[in-house]
Design a protein around this motif. Structure first.
Motif, PDB file in Angstrom:
ATOM      1  N   ILE A 175       0.846  -1.202   0.000  1.00 42.52           N
ATOM      2  CA  ILE A 175       0.000   0.000   0.000  1.00 42.52           C
ATOM      3  C   ILE A 175       0.879   1.249   0.000  1.00 42.52           C
ATOM      4  O   ILE A 175       0.637   2.189  -0.766  1.00 42.52           O
ATOM      5  CB  ILE A 175      -0.967  -0.015   1.206  1.00 42.52           C
ATOM      6  CG1 ILE A 175      -2.035  -1.095   1.017  1.00 42.52           C
ATOM      7  CG2 ILE A 175      -1.609   1.350   1.408  1.00 42.52           C
ATOM      8  CD1 ILE A 175      -2.907  -1.329   2.227  1.00 42.52           C
ATOM      9  N   GLN A 176       1.918   1.253   0.826  1.00 43.73           N
ATOM     10  CA  GLN A 176       2.818   2.396   0.895  1.00 43.73           C
ATOM     11  C   GLN A 176       3.510   2.634  -0.455  1.00 43.73           C
ATOM     12  O   GLN A 176       3.584   3.770  -0.934  1.00 43.73           O
ATOM     13  CB  GLN A 176       3.868   2.178   1.979  1.00 43.73           C
ATOM     14  CG  GLN A 176       4.883   3.307   2.081  1.00 43.73           C
ATOM     15  CD  GLN A 176       5.971   3.011   3.094  1.00 43.73           C
ATOM     16  OE1 GLN A 176       5.879   2.064   3.855  1.00 43.73           O
ATOM     17  NE2 GLN A 176       7.002   3.829   3.088  1.00 43.73           N
ATOM     18  N   GLU A 177       3.993   1.574  -1.091  1.00 47.51           N
ATOM     19  CA  GLU A 177       4.658   1.708  -2.384  1.00 47.51           C
ATOM     20  C   GLU A 177       3.700   2.219  -3.460  1.00 47.51           C
ATOM     21  O   GLU A 177       4.089   3.037  -4.304  1.00 47.51           O
ATOM     22  CB  GLU A 177       5.272   0.380  -2.804  1.00 47.51           C
ATOM     23  CG  GLU A 177       6.467  -0.023  -1.972  1.00 47.51           C
ATOM     24  CD  GLU A 177       6.974  -1.418  -2.297  1.00 47.51           C
ATOM     25  OE1 GLU A 177       6.389  -2.090  -3.178  1.00 47.51           O
ATOM     26  OE2 GLU A 177       7.948  -1.841  -1.654  1.00 47.51           O
ATOM     27  N   ALA A 189       1.927   6.551  -7.037  1.00 46.11           N
ATOM     28  CA  ALA A 189       0.846   7.415  -7.521  1.00 46.11           C
ATOM     29  C   ALA A 189       1.206   8.889  -7.357  1.00 46.11           C
ATOM     30  O   ALA A 189       0.883   9.710  -8.226  1.00 46.11           O
ATOM     31  CB  ALA A 189      -0.449   7.098  -6.788  1.00 46.11           C
ATOM     32  N   MET A 190       1.863   9.231  -6.253  1.00 45.80           N
ATOM     33  CA  MET A 190       2.264  10.622  -6.038  1.00 45.80           C
ATOM     34  C   MET A 190       3.347  11.036  -7.038  1.00 45.80           C
ATOM     35  O   MET A 190       3.315  12.140  -7.579  1.00 45.80           O
ATOM     36  CB  MET A 190       2.748  10.820  -4.600  1.00 45.80           C
ATOM     37  CG  MET A 190       1.624  10.796  -3.586  1.00 45.80           C
ATOM     38  SD  MET A 190       2.191  10.987  -1.882  1.00 45.80           S
ATOM     39  CE  MET A 190       2.872  12.618  -1.909  1.00 45.80           C
ATOM     40  N   LYS A 191       4.319  10.155  -7.302  1.00 43.26           N
ATOM     41  CA  LYS A 191       5.398  10.479  -8.239  1.00 43.26           C
ATOM     42  C   LYS A 191       4.874  10.655  -9.663  1.00 43.26           C
ATOM     43  O   LYS A 191       5.269  11.565 -10.374  1.00 43.26           O
ATOM     44  CB  LYS A 191       6.465   9.380  -8.221  1.00 43.26           C
ATOM     45  CG  LYS A 191       7.345   9.402  -7.008  1.00 43.26           C
ATOM     46  CD  LYS A 191       8.359   8.280  -7.061  1.00 43.26           C
ATOM     47  CE  LYS A 191       9.139   8.209  -5.757  1.00 43.26           C
ATOM     48  NZ  LYS A 191      10.053   7.050  -5.737  1.00 43.26           N
ATOM     49  N   VAL A 217      -3.389   1.472  -8.475  1.00 46.67           N
ATOM     50  CA  VAL A 217      -2.957   2.628  -9.243  1.00 46.67           C
ATOM     51  C   VAL A 217      -3.603   2.530 -10.623  1.00 46.67           C
ATOM     52  O   VAL A 217      -3.474   1.518 -11.320  1.00 46.67           O
ATOM     53  CB  VAL A 217      -1.415   2.660  -9.370  1.00 46.67           C
ATOM     54  CG1 VAL A 217      -0.973   3.832 -10.227  1.00 46.67           C
ATOM     55  CG2 VAL A 217      -0.783   2.737  -7.993  1.00 46.67           C
ATOM     56  N   LEU A 218      -4.317   3.581 -11.008  1.00 52.99           N
ATOM     57  CA  LEU A 218      -5.002   3.622 -12.308  1.00 52.99           C
ATOM     58  C   LEU A 218      -4.145   4.409 -13.279  1.00 52.99           C
ATOM     59  O   LEU A 218      -3.946   5.615 -13.107  1.00 52.99           O
ATOM     60  CB  LEU A 218      -6.375   4.273 -12.160  1.00 52.99           C
ATOM     61  CG  LEU A 218      -7.312   3.640 -11.119  1.00 52.99           C
ATOM     62  CD1 LEU A 218      -8.564   4.469 -10.982  1.00 52.99           C
ATOM     63  CD2 LEU A 218      -7.631   2.218 -11.482  1.00 52.99           C
ATOM     64  N   LYS A 244      -6.721  11.522  -7.078  1.00 53.08           N
ATOM     65  CA  LYS A 244      -5.270  11.678  -7.061  1.00 53.08           C
ATOM     66  C   LYS A 244      -4.804  11.955  -5.637  1.00 53.08           C
ATOM     67  O   LYS A 244      -5.447  12.699  -4.901  1.00 53.08           O
ATOM     68  CB  LYS A 244      -4.848  12.833  -7.964  1.00 53.08           C
ATOM     69  CG  LYS A 244      -5.035  12.544  -9.432  1.00 53.08           C
ATOM     70  CD  LYS A 244      -4.494  13.666 -10.267  1.00 53.08           C
ATOM     71  CE  LYS A 244      -4.672  13.339 -11.737  1.00 53.08           C
ATOM     72  NZ  LYS A 244      -4.139  14.395 -12.602  1.00 53.08           N
ATOM     73  N   VAL A 245      -3.664  11.365  -5.291  1.00 57.90           N
ATOM     74  CA  VAL A 245      -3.074  11.584  -3.976  1.00 57.90           C
ATOM     75  C   VAL A 245      -2.336  12.916  -4.000  1.00 57.90           C
ATOM     76  O   VAL A 245      -1.462  13.135  -4.828  1.00 57.90           O
ATOM     77  CB  VAL A 245      -2.109  10.450  -3.599  1.00 57.90           C
ATOM     78  CG1 VAL A 245      -1.470  10.720  -2.246  1.00 57.90           C
ATOM     79  CG2 VAL A 245      -2.826   9.105  -3.601  1.00 57.90           C
ATOM     80  N   ILE A 246      -2.712  13.831  -3.109  1.00 58.79           N
ATOM     81  CA  ILE A 246      -2.068  15.141  -3.033  1.00 58.79           C
ATOM     82  C   ILE A 246      -0.869  15.063  -2.099  1.00 58.79           C
ATOM     83  O   ILE A 246       0.243  15.432  -2.460  1.00 58.79           O
ATOM     84  CB  ILE A 246      -3.062  16.215  -2.533  1.00 58.79           C
ATOM     85  CG1 ILE A 246      -4.298  16.249  -3.439  1.00 58.79           C
ATOM     86  CG2 ILE A 246      -2.403  17.571  -2.455  1.00 58.79           C
ATOM     87  CD1 ILE A 246      -4.001  16.508  -4.897  1.00 58.79           C
ATOM     88  N   TRP A 247      -1.096  14.600  -0.872  1.00 56.71           N
ATOM     89  CA  TRP A 247      -0.009  14.433   0.083  1.00 56.71           C
ATOM     90  C   TRP A 247      -0.447  13.519   1.209  1.00 56.71           C
ATOM     91  O   TRP A 247      -1.631  13.260   1.391  1.00 56.71           O
ATOM     92  CB  TRP A 247       0.514  15.769   0.610  1.00 56.71           C
ATOM     93  CG  TRP A 247      -0.511  16.641   1.271  1.00 56.71           C
ATOM     94  CD1 TRP A 247      -1.363  17.487   0.645  1.00 56.71           C
ATOM     95  CD2 TRP A 247      -0.797  16.736   2.661  1.00 56.71           C
ATOM     96  NE1 TRP A 247      -2.173  18.109   1.558  1.00 56.71           N
ATOM     97  CE2 TRP A 247      -1.834  17.676   2.810  1.00 56.71           C
ATOM     98  CE3 TRP A 247      -0.289  16.142   3.782  1.00 56.71           C
ATOM     99  CZ2 TRP A 247      -2.364  18.010   4.039  1.00 56.71           C
ATOM    100  CZ3 TRP A 247      -0.814  16.488   5.015  1.00 56.71           C
ATOM    101  CH2 TRP A 247      -1.837  17.413   5.129  1.00 56.71           C
TER     102      TRP A 247
END
Length: 124
Positions: free
Chosen positions: A60-62, A67-69, A122-123, A90-93
């Protein structure tokens, strides 16, 4: 058969009888019993929280970091109060101190607790 038997067979056709099920017993129950029965029915529909091991949490962490990168959308599966909910955005932070993940979709931004995440996709 006699005409009386034919008459009774037509009048007593049990296939047309509609049973009220458990409704007929409700009138004989106390309000406290009804409350407990409703609570039991609600509790029986709840799904227990899946137990995540160390590998699951690391995956999950990876996925969140990826997704953030890449700045791509993810599909999060959240468990809360015995039910699963799906969020896409989308993951902001990620705030590790508060254990919260901030996300946004096309309509709004929202935050979710990290402890409630049970799956992520991840889509791309």
């Amino acid at each position: 058969m006699s005409s009386f038997d034919d008459f009774m067979h037509e009048k007593l056709d049990l296939s047309k009888v509609q049973d009220r099920g458990s409704k007929k017993w409700v009138a004989m129950m106390l309000p406290e019993h009804l409350k407990l029965i409703r609570q039991y029915n609600d509790d029986s529909k709840k799904i227990p929280k899946p137990e995540l091991n160390e590998w699951d949490l690391e995956a999950i962490q990876e996925s969140i970091e990826l997704a953030m990168k890449r700045n791509v959308e993810v599909k999060l599966k959240i468990w809360k109060a015995g039910e699963f909910t799906i969020y896409v955005g989308k993951v902001i932070w990620v705030d590790l101190n508060r254990r919260v993940i901030e996300m946004e979709d096309t309509f709004q931004s929202f935050s979710l607790r990290l402890d409630e995440i049970v799956d992520i996709t991840v889509l791309e």
